[in-house]
Scaffold this motif. Structure first.
Motif, mmCIF file in Angstrom:
data_model
loop_
_atom_site.group_PDB
_atom_site.id
_atom_site.type_symbol
_atom_site.label_atom_id
_atom_site.label_comp_id
_atom_site.label_asym_id
_atom_site.label_seq_id
_atom_site.Cartn_x
_atom_site.Cartn_y
_atom_site.Cartn_z
ATOM 1 N N LEU A 52 0.835 -1.201 0.000
ATOM 2 C CA LEU A 52 0.000 0.000 0.000
ATOM 3 C C LEU A 52 0.877 1.261 0.000
ATOM 4 N N THR A 53 1.913 1.251 0.811
ATOM 5 C CA THR A 53 2.846 2.384 0.857
ATOM 6 C C THR A 53 3.570 2.551 -0.472
ATOM 7 N N GLU A 54 4.013 1.441 -1.045
ATOM 8 C CA GLU A 54 4.710 1.472 -2.337
ATOM 9 C C GLU A 54 3.819 2.074 -3.418
ATOM 10 N N GLU A 55 2.565 1.631 -3.461
ATOM 11 C CA GLU A 55 1.653 2.129 -4.498
ATOM 12 C C GLU A 55 1.341 3.612 -4.307
ATOM 13 N N ALA A 56 1.188 4.042 -3.060
ATOM 14 C CA ALA A 56 0.935 5.465 -2.796
ATOM 15 C C ALA A 56 2.124 6.308 -3.265
ATOM 16 N N THR A 57 3.324 5.828 -3.011
ATOM 17 C CA THR A 57 4.525 6.538 -3.450
ATOM 18 C C THR A 57 4.588 6.611 -4.969
ATOM 19 N N GLU A 58 4.191 5.531 -5.642
ATOM 20 C CA GLU A 58 4.213 5.529 -7.098
ATOM 21 C C GLU A 58 3.204 6.515 -7.680
ATOM 22 N N VAL A 59 2.072 6.699 -7.013
ATOM 23 C CA VAL A 59 1.111 7.723 -7.457
ATOM 24 C C VAL A 59 1.747 9.099 -7.331
ATOM 25 N N VAL A 60 2.396 9.356 -6.204
ATOM 26 C CA VAL A 60 3.051 10.648 -5.978
ATOM 27 C C VAL A 60 4.097 10.911 -7.060
ATOM 28 N N MET A 61 4.910 9.916 -7.358
ATOM 29 C CA MET A 61 5.962 10.099 -8.367
ATOM 30 C C MET A 61 5.367 10.338 -9.754
ATOM 31 N N ALA A 62 4.300 9.636 -10.083
ATOM 32 C CA ALA A 62 3.641 9.856 -11.370
ATOM 33 C C ALA A 62 3.076 11.267 -11.448
ATOM 34 N N CYS A 63 2.536 11.754 -10.329
ATOM 35 C CA CYS A 63 2.027 13.130 -10.295
ATOM 36 C C CYS A 63 3.161 14.132 -10.467
ATOM 37 N N LYS A 64 4.279 13.867 -9.815
ATOM 38 C CA LYS A 64 5.432 14.769 -9.968
ATOM 39 C C LYS A 64 5.895 14.818 -11.423
ATOM 40 N N ASP A 65 5.765 13.693 -12.133
ATOM 41 C CA ASP A 65 6.132 13.647 -13.549
ATOM 42 C C ASP A 65 5.044 14.231 -14.447
ATOM 43 N N ASN A 66 3.877 14.531 -13.857
ATOM 44 C CA ASN A 66 2.741 15.084 -14.599
ATOM 45 C C ASN A 66 2.390 14.196 -15.800
ATOM 46 N N ASP A 67 2.387 12.869 -15.556
ATOM 47 C CA ASP A 67 2.142 11.886 -16.604
ATOM 48 C C ASP A 67 0.739 11.299 -16.397
ATOM 49 N N HIS A 68 -0.220 11.820 -17.123
ATOM 50 C CA HIS A 68 -1.633 11.471 -16.956
ATOM 51 C C HIS A 68 -1.889 9.965 -16.953
ATOM 52 N N ASP A 69 -1.422 9.260 -17.966
ATOM 53 C CA ASP A 69 -1.676 7.818 -18.061
ATOM 54 C C ASP A 69 -1.006 7.049 -16.932
ATOM 55 N N HIS A 70 0.178 7.479 -16.544
ATOM 56 C CA HIS A 70 0.891 6.824 -15.449
ATOM 57 C C HIS A 70 0.175 7.069 -14.118
ATOM 58 N N ILE A 71 -0.335 8.280 -13.922
ATOM 59 C CA ILE A 71 -1.106 8.589 -12.709
ATOM 60 C C ILE A 71 -2.314 7.662 -12.626
ATOM 61 N N ARG A 72 -3.056 7.555 -13.723
ATOM 62 C CA ARG A 72 -4.238 6.690 -13.751
ATOM 63 C C ARG A 72 -3.862 5.243 -13.440
ATOM 64 N N TYR A 73 -2.808 4.751 -14.056
ATOM 65 C CA TYR A 73 -2.360 3.375 -13.862
ATOM 66 C C TYR A 73 -1.986 3.119 -12.396
ATOM 67 N N GLU A 74 -1.171 3.997 -11.831
ATOM 68 C CA GLU A 74 -0.731 3.804 -10.444
ATOM 69 C C GLU A 74 -1.874 4.018 -9.462
ATOM 70 N N ALA A 75 -2.798 4.925 -9.774
ATOM 71 C CA ALA A 75 -3.977 5.116 -8.916
ATOM 72 C C ALA A 75 -4.811 3.845 -8.888
ATOM 73 N N GLY A 76 -4.908 3.155 -10.017
ATOM 74 C CA GLY A 76 -5.613 1.872 -10.053
ATOM 75 C C GLY A 76 -4.970 0.864 -9.118
ATOM 76 N N ASP A 77 -3.633 0.782 -9.145
ATOM 77 C CA ASP A 77 -2.924 -0.120 -8.226
ATOM 78 C C ASP A 77 -3.179 0.264 -6.772
ATOM 79 N N LEU A 78 -3.118 1.562 -6.490
ATOM 80 C CA LEU A 78 -3.323 2.032 -5.115
ATOM 81 C C LEU A 78 -4.729 1.708 -4.628
ATOM 82 N N ILE A 79 -5.722 1.966 -5.456
ATOM 83 C CA ILE A 79 -7.102 1.725 -5.042
ATOM 84 C C ILE A 79 -7.349 0.236 -4.841
ATOM 85 N N TYR A 80 -6.816 -0.600 -5.719
ATOM 86 C CA TYR A 80 -6.943 -2.049 -5.527
ATOM 87 C C TYR A 80 -6.360 -2.454 -4.164
#
Length: 105
Positions: A52-80
């Motif tokens: 859960l911590t790993e996935e939350a961090t990956e969402v943050v990093m995707a947001c920092k990269d401002n990468d829309h598709d990556h944010i969506r993908y990692e948010a899916g992992d986090l929510i799961y």
């Protein structure tokens, strides 16, 4: 990071969350050798919490990269993984909805 999902179409978030939560709930009694979800539900709680911590961090990093598709993908992992944690600790989606509703009034 996993391979990004192709051809993603908009969906109904309520139906999607309820359906996914039902699948996760159904994995409670499945052998952990047969199901990753069962392994998270039945195994060492630290494994789920670290994931859960790993996935939350990956969402943050995707947001920092401002990468829309990556944010969506990692948010899916986090929510799961969040839904798995809620199931493991017996918090229902209705309880979560009540918590969120109480905060918006």
């Amino acid at each position: 990071m996993g391979e990004r999902t192709k051809n993603v179409q908009d969906g109904n978030i309520g139906e999607t969350l309820e359906g996914l939560a039902a699948v996760i709930r159904g994995r409670r009694d499945v052998s952990p050798e047969e199901s990753y979800t069962a392994k998270l539900l039945q195994g060492n709680s630290d494994s789920l919490l670290k994931k859960l911590t790993e996935e939350a961090t990956e969402v943050v990093m995707a947001c920092k990269d401002n990468d829309h598709d990556h944010i969506r993908y990692e948010a899916g992992d986090l929510i799961y993984h969040l839904l798995v944690a809620l199931e493991r600790y017996d918090v229902t989606l209705d309880e979560l909805a009540g918590e969120l509703d109480a905060r918006r009034h």
